[in-house]
Design an enzyme around this catalytic site. Sequence first.
Site, PDB file in Angstrom:
ATOM      1  N   HIS A 175      -1.316  -1.614  13.016  1.00 41.24           N
ATOM      2  CA  HIS A 175      -1.603  -1.116  11.672  1.00 41.24           C
ATOM      3  C   HIS A 175      -2.909  -0.319  11.620  1.00 41.24           C
ATOM      4  CE1 HIS A 175       0.790  -1.292   8.197  1.00 41.24           C
ATOM      5  NE2 HIS A 175       0.259  -2.308   7.556  1.00 41.24           N
ATOM      6  N   ASN A 207      -2.913  -1.990   1.926  1.00 41.82           N
ATOM      7  CA  ASN A 207      -2.059  -1.943   0.737  1.00 41.82           C
ATOM      8  C   ASN A 207      -2.717  -1.291  -0.477  1.00 41.82           C
ATOM      9  OD1 ASN A 207      -0.239  -3.213   2.364  1.00 41.82           O
ATOM     10  ND2 ASN A 207      -0.312  -5.163   1.299  1.00 41.82           N
ATOM     11  N   ASN A 222       3.411   0.243   3.221  1.00 41.75           N
ATOM     12  CA  ASN A 222       2.735  -0.090   1.957  1.00 41.75           C
ATOM     13  C   ASN A 222       1.511   0.776   1.687  1.00 41.75           C
ATOM     14  OD1 ASN A 222       4.564  -2.083   1.233  1.00 41.75           O
ATOM     15  ND2 ASN A 222       3.440  -3.668   2.318  1.00 41.75           N
TER      16      ASN A 222
END
Length: 187
Positions: free
Chosen positions: A19, A66, A112
């Site tokens: 990520h 997010n 997201n």
Amino acid sequence: MKIIVGLGNPEEKYLKTFHNMGYIAVGDVAAELGVKFKKKECESFTAEANVGGEKVIIARPVTYMNNSGRAVKQLLAKYKATAQDLVVIYDDYDIPKGSIRIRPSGSAGTHNGMRSIIAEIGTSDFARIRMGIRDSEVNIPIINYVLSEIKLEDYQLFIQASQKAARAAITIAEGVAIENVMTAYNG
């Protein structure tokens, strides 16, 4: 003016996770342009460069993945930039590991961070460089996979992908048409 944003999570425990590929790639952008992340603004660490006489802001949001849109919206406002000035680099589970895909616009897919950006700035019409992370041999939930560390045997593959993504972002900042950048770098 271009704003190049690399998506990731700010804590050290996320440093080597899938990520954080966006963070890693904008680090390569900054290194290639000879600048460092010195400033904290708009909920991001930023570096400023000049490419062909144009200002380029390189950013790593610290909002966590997010909420990336919050930082991107602030950066666009501060620098009086539009979505057309934005390039976002991020990990993408939907494409094979080590590959990159450049697009002038598109949906958030399963990401997201991209959902947050699109919701905050009100458009999906901005350049994105997607860095593939999917490993067909791994069968765990996406959330667990993206937050797991990159395997040692895959480091070189991801280093090359990051450098390729960085070079593509710089090419866009140089004013090369996105279609030409796509032709040169997608694959």
